[in-house]
Design a protein around this motif. Structure first.
Motif, PDB file in Angstrom:
ATOM      1  N   MET A   1       0.852  -1.189   0.000  1.00 16.71           N
ATOM      2  CA  MET A   1       0.000   0.000   0.000  1.00 16.71           C
ATOM      3  C   MET A   1       0.889   1.240   0.000  1.00 16.71           C
ATOM      4  N   GLY A   2       0.518   2.213  -0.817  1.00 13.88           N
ATOM      5  CA  GLY A   2       1.270   3.457  -0.888  1.00 13.88           C
ATOM      6  C   GLY A   2       1.029   4.349   0.312  1.00 13.88           C
ATOM      7  N   LYS A   3       1.788   5.420   0.371  1.00  8.76           N
ATOM      8  CA  LYS A   3       1.664   6.395   1.453  1.00  8.76           C
ATOM      9  C   LYS A   3       0.655   7.479   1.092  1.00  8.76           C
ATOM     10  N   VAL A   4       0.179   8.178   2.120  1.00  8.43           N
ATOM     11  CA  VAL A   4      -0.681   9.351   1.936  1.00  8.43           C
ATOM     12  C   VAL A   4       0.159  10.579   2.253  1.00  8.43           C
ATOM     13  N   CYS A  63       2.393   8.750  -7.835  1.00  5.87           N
ATOM     14  CA  CYS A  63       1.058   9.193  -7.405  1.00  5.87           C
ATOM     15  C   CYS A  63      -0.016   8.410  -8.158  1.00  5.87           C
ATOM     16  N   GLY A  64      -0.828   7.681  -7.411  1.00  3.54           N
ATOM     17  CA  GLY A  64      -1.898   6.898  -8.014  1.00  3.54           C
ATOM     18  C   GLY A  64      -3.252   7.563  -7.916  1.00  3.54           C
ATOM     19  N   PRO A  88      -5.782  10.100 -11.301  1.00  3.60           N
ATOM     20  CA  PRO A  88      -7.194  10.435 -11.121  1.00  3.60           C
ATOM     21  C   PRO A  88      -7.392  11.274  -9.856  1.00  3.60           C
ATOM     22  N   VAL A  89      -8.404  12.127  -9.879  1.00  2.49           N
ATOM     23  CA  VAL A  89      -8.680  13.028  -8.764  1.00  2.49           C
ATOM     24  C   VAL A  89      -9.944  12.589  -8.030  1.00  2.49           C
ATOM     25  N   GLN A 127       0.138   2.442  -5.233  1.00  2.00           N
ATOM     26  CA  GLN A 127       0.770   3.744  -5.420  1.00  2.00           C
ATOM     27  C   GLN A 127       0.372   4.709  -4.312  1.00  2.00           C
ATOM     28  N   ASP A 128       1.025   5.884  -4.309  1.00  2.00           N
ATOM     29  CA  ASP A 128       0.796   6.896  -3.286  1.00  2.00           C
ATOM     30  C   ASP A 128      -0.449   7.728  -3.579  1.00  2.00           C
TER      31      ASP A 128
END
Length: 195
Positions: A1-4, A63-64, A88-89, A127-128
Motif C-alpha cells: 500500500m502506498g503512502k498518503v 502518485c496513483g 485520477p482526482v 501507489q501513493d
C-alpha cells in the motif's frame, strides 16, 4: 500500500493563497529553471531547476490518486480532467457537479475526507495518494490518515490569506525531521508523520 502525502506550496508566513484564493507569486518556482518536467495536462508546464525537478518527480512519480477539495477543484476548473500529477482526482464535496459524468469522467466525487482517502486507496492500489487541499489536509491529519506532510516553501510574505495549517482538533501533531531539497524559488520540505 502506498503512502498518503499532503503537498502545498506555501508562503513563508504560512499561506497557500491570498484572501481571494489567488496564488500570486507562490507558483513562480514552477517556471524558475531550465528542466522540463512533463505532465499529462498540455495547459500546464513545469520549467524548474534540477533540485525542484527532483522534488516534483518524487511527489508525482508514484502518485496513483490525488485528493482535493471542491473549492480548489472549482478554481482549477477540474484541471480539464487531467491533473498535472497524472493521476485520477477524488474531490471532497457535498454537491457533485451536475455534468460530472460527462465533463470529468476520471474524477470521483465523495462526501467526506475519510471516504475520499478510502476511494483514493482503491484507485491508487499500491501507489501513493497526494492530498492537495489545505482543508482536506487538516481533516486528514485529525483523522490520522496522513503519512507525510510536504511543503514547498517560497520566499514571499502574504500577510494574510488562506493558511495551509490551522488548529488541529486532536491537538498538536509531531513530525520527524525534514527531508530537505533546496530549489530555486522554493525550499521543498517533507516531514514524515510520527505515529
Amino acid at each position: 500500500m502506498g503512502k498518503v502525502f499532503t503537498h502545498m506550496t506555501m508562503s513563508l508566513d504560512g499561506f497557500i493563497a491570498d484572501p481571494n484564493g489567488q496564488v500570486g507569486e507562490l507558483f513562480e518556482w514552477y517556471e524558475a529553471g531550465e528542466v522540463t518536467v512533463p505532465n499529462p495536462n498540455e495547459t500546464v508546464s513545469f520549467q524548474v531547476d534540477d533540485a525542484s525537478a527532483q522534488a516534483l518527480r518524487e511527489l508525482t512519480g508514484n502518485c496513483g490518486a490525488l485528493v482535493a477539495g471542491r473549492r480548489l477543484f472549482d478554481i482549477a476548473r477540474g484541471w480539464g480532467d487531467k491533473h498535472p500529477a497524472g493521476a485520477p482526482v477524488v474531490v471532497v464535496t457535498h454537491r457533485k457537479p451536475e455534468d460530472a459524468a460527462t465533463k470529468w469522467p476520471t474524477t470521483t466525487f465523495v462526501d467526506g475526507v475519510e471516504a475520499a482517502i478510502t476511494q483514493a486507496r482503491q484507485i491508487a492500489g499500491d501507489q501513493d495518494i497526494t492530498i492537495a487541499s489545505a482543508t482536506i489536509t487538516q481533516q486528514a491529519l485529525d483523522l490520522g490518515l496522513v503519512d507525510e506532510v510536504c511543503v514547498s516553501l517560497v520566499p514571499v510574505l502574504f500577510g494574510e490569506g488562506i493558511p495551509y495549517f490551522t488548529k488541529l482538533d486532536r491537538g498538536h501533531q509531531l513530525l520527524h525531521d525534514p527531508i530537505v531539497i533546496q530549489g530555486r524559488r522554493a525550499l521543498h520540505l517533507r516531514y514524515p508523520v510520527r505515529r
